[in-house]
Structure formats: C-alpha cells, structure tokens
Write an enzyme that holds these catalytic residues in place. Structure first.
Site, PDB file in Angstrom:
ATOM      1  CD  GLU A  54       3.594 -10.133 -15.140  1.00  0.00           C
ATOM      2  OE1 GLU A  54       2.961  -9.322 -15.813  1.00  0.00           O
ATOM      3  OE2 GLU A  54       4.264  -9.814 -14.120  1.00  0.00           O
ATOM      4  CB  CYS A  79       5.700  -4.122 -17.769  1.00  0.00           C
ATOM      5  SG  CYS A  79       7.054  -5.231 -17.315  1.00  0.00           S
ATOM      6  CB  ALA A 158     -10.253   9.068  15.776  1.00  0.00           C
ATOM      7  NE  ARG A 191      -0.218   5.581  11.296  1.00  0.00           N
ATOM      8  CZ  ARG A 191       0.243   6.064  12.453  1.00  0.00           C
ATOM      9  NH1 ARG A 191       1.302   5.475  13.023  1.00  0.00           N
ATOM     10  NH2 ARG A 191      -0.329   7.095  13.035  1.00  0.00           N
ATOM     11  CG  LEU A 211       3.341  10.549  11.617  1.00  0.00           C
ATOM     12  CD1 LEU A 211       3.608  11.628  10.573  1.00  0.00           C
ATOM     13  CD2 LEU A 211       1.851  10.412  11.871  1.00  0.00           C
ATOM     14  CD  GLU A 295      -2.632   8.700  10.902  1.00  0.00           C
ATOM     15  OE1 GLU A 295      -2.246   9.225  11.949  1.00  0.00           O
ATOM     16  OE2 GLU A 295      -2.457   7.517  10.656  1.00  0.00           O
ATOM     17  CB  THR A 300      -3.781  19.033   7.161  1.00  0.00           C
ATOM     18  OG1 THR A 300      -2.797  19.855   7.772  1.00  0.00           O
ATOM     19  CG2 THR A 300      -3.165  18.298   5.985  1.00  0.00           C
ATOM     20  CG  LEU A 301      -7.749  15.529   7.982  1.00  0.00           C
ATOM     21  CD1 LEU A 301      -8.275  15.154   9.359  1.00  0.00           C
ATOM     22  CD2 LEU A 301      -7.804  14.329   7.044  1.00  0.00           C
TER      23      LEU A 301
END
Length: 352
Positions: A54, A79, A158, A191, A211, A295, A300-301
């Site tokens: 804004e 806000c 993947a 990312r 990463l 990732e 972990t996934l």
C-alpha cells in the site's frame, strides 16, 4: 462495479507475484490506486523490513490531492499494527481515500478485521471479498502459518521409473540426479519462492548438497539440516556459512554445540523421541519460518507423510531405472495435476 473491482484486484494479484521471494516472512501483497477509472499508482511488498504494498502504491502517485477521490485496491487486508513499519491503515486514513477494495481478510490476530474496522471508522467505504478465492490461494502460505502455527510444507523428491530415489551406494559424495535439467531448474525456481529448505543427516553425508538457488534468479532459502547427534562435518557444503543455516539436533545429545563465529549458523535443540515432524515444525515456527521445502531423504520425507504434516507435494519421475536402491516414500495419494517436462513426469499433490 463488480467487474471493475475484479479487474483491478486481478492486477493486484499480478504485481503481487513480484515480491514473492523478497517479502517473506511477510505476505507478498499487491496494491493499485485508481482514480477516474485509471491506475495512477501501484506497488507490491518490498523486501522484509521495507515498505508494504500500500505504501509503495501511494508513493507512486504523482498527484497526491487526487487520493481523496481515489480507490485503493489490495489483495490482503491492510495492517493495523506497528511492526517493522507503521500501520498501513494510518497512511490510508491520512490521505482520506474514498474507498478501499480488499481481496481477503488477514487471519493474523494482530489484524484479523481490525484494519477494516479502522478504515470504516474513518468514514472510508470498504468492500471485502473481491476475488477472495484467488487472493486466499495467493496468500495461502502466509495465512496457513498464521492459522496453524507452523510453516507451509512442500514435499519434494525425484524417483526413477521403478520407484527409487537414490542408489544404495555412491561412488562420490555428490547428488545423483534422476530428473532432467529442466526439472532441476524448476526445483531452483521453487527454492527461490520458499523461505527455507530442509534435509536429513543421510542426505548431507551422501550427497553433500548446497541447497541454494543456482539456475534461477532469486534468493536462496534458509538451509535447515537435521543432525541429531551432531555428526555432520563442518566441511559439509551446508555448513559453509554462505547462507543462513539452522541445525536441528537432539536435546539429549551429549556432544557440545560447535563454537562457531559465523552468524549464519544457528543450533536448535529439539525432542527426537516422538512426533519428530511436529517438533521440527515447532522449532521452525519459533524461528519465523513461514514456508519450507522438505527435500530429503526418504526417511525425513516419510516422517512428514506419516504425521500428515504437509500441504503440497511435487514428485518428479525420470525415465531411468536403478537395479536397486533406496525406495521412494510410501505415498498413497492421487495427484491433482500431471505435467510432462520433456522426458520427465511431474505430479503435484494437495493435502486437503
């Protein structure tokens, strides 16, 4: 009037995308100022700590006197509290806008209708809910983090045609790519659009990933590494201090946290004994991380899948096969969308 409001909110959504990688953990808002049916100013959220949309839209207006007869269009409720910047509603009221059209309300408890109330109390006409579904979709990561008190979580991996995400043994400590270069570039784009990226210990030890963002223009995410027993070498790429990095270790770990002068590293102790994904989310929330890509690796996934702590999943399937290897996570979901990326298949999932 409805079509007019929708037209200008669509423009707000278009320009809001320009701030996606800059604004986090703030929402990337779009705003336009309209006078006599024409846009006389527009803006999106600046880098975190800078102006909100804004303010940028109002600053772009050359004839300030026209604001008294102008309409401000904005994707998210302005806000009404002091943060790193003053309340946007104060500036809107100061310039005595005739009307404010808002896409969706802000669920942040510091705002949550207070912005609308302040504008109405100042005698400004307020319209809420124009293209609400589209605005909620655009702001979903920010809004979810406010409502569920955890980051918006994207799972990504993947896998080969026969369901492996990595070979059992690797000749060198480097990533083994399954997807093609176009899919890899898309991952780097992803990312750049999240605040953080997380991998487990084994992924670091086997792949030594960086990463960061390389094949796309944008900011690199905060790196989050699970290192329960603090066994990752300080020589690992993720600990090189080039990007802000959070290391999650067990609160029961007997090793001493390394004394490191690099400000870009932060060690955070968590409880590994139960509901690990929830414990990770709690730690990330305390560190103001609003969105994250998980990732790898498979364990972990699977932890996030089993605890049902995820919002999106993107799975790339390459055309190659491994004779043996590490199996992809068990994921019994039906994809919402399937896209061909040359010889790869990308499947997208949403957790309802």
């Amino acid at each position: 009037m409805t079509e007019t409001n929708q037209f200008f909110i669509k423009r707000c959504l278009q320009i809001a995308k320009n701030g996606t990688s800059l604004a986090m953990p703030n929402p990337s808002v779009g705003a336009v100022v309209v006078f006599d049916g024409k846009i006389i100013g527009e803006g999106f959220t600046s880098k975190f700590g800078g102006n909100h949309a804004e303010v940028n839209a109002i600053k772009a207006v050359k004839d300030i006197a026209s604001l008294k007869q102008a309409t401000l269009y904005v994707t998210l409720e302005p806000c009404s509290h002091f943060g790193k910047t003053p309340p946007c509603v104060n500036l809107i009221i100061k310039h005595q806008f005739k009307k404010v059209v808002i896409g969706c309300l802000d669920s942040n408890s510091l705002v949550a209708g207070k912005g609308v109330a302040a504008l109405k109390n100042a005698g400004i006409e307020v319209v809420v809910g124009v293209l609400e579904k589209e605005c909620l979709q655009h702001h979903q990561r920010f809004l979810l983090s406010q409502e569920k008190k955890r980051p918006y979580i994207i799972l990504k991996w993947a896998e080969t045609k026969n369901g492996f995400i990595a070979p059992l043994h690797q000749e060198k400590q480097a990533p083994v790519f399954i997807s093609n270069q176009y899919s890899q570039q898309l991952v780097h784009k992803m990312r750049s659009e999240v605040q953080a990226i997380l991998v487990g210990t084994n992924t670091v030890l086997k792949d030594n990933p960086r990463l960061n963002v390389r094949t796309w223009s944008g900011n690199s995410p905060i790196r989050v590494v699970i290192d329960r027993d603090l066994k990752i070498s300080n020589e690992a790429a993720v600990l090189d201090g080039s990007e802000p990095t959070i290391i999650l270790y067990a609160d029961s770990c007997t090793k001493k946290v390394p004394l490191d002068s690099t400000l870009n590293k932060k060690y955070v102790a968590i409880d590994f004994t139960k509901n690990l994904a929830a414990a990770i989310c709690q730690a990330l929330q305390k560190n103001q991380i609003q969105s994250i890509i998980i990732e790898g690796g498979a364990q972990t996934l699977q932890t996030f899948i089993d605890e049902n702590l995820w919002d999106e999943a993107v799975v790339f399937t390459g055309e190659n096969e491994f004779l043996s290897g590490i199996k992809a996570p068990v994921f019994n979901k039906t994809s919402d969308q399937e896209i061909s990326i040359k010889n790869d298949i990308l499947k997208k999932y949403t957790n309802d």
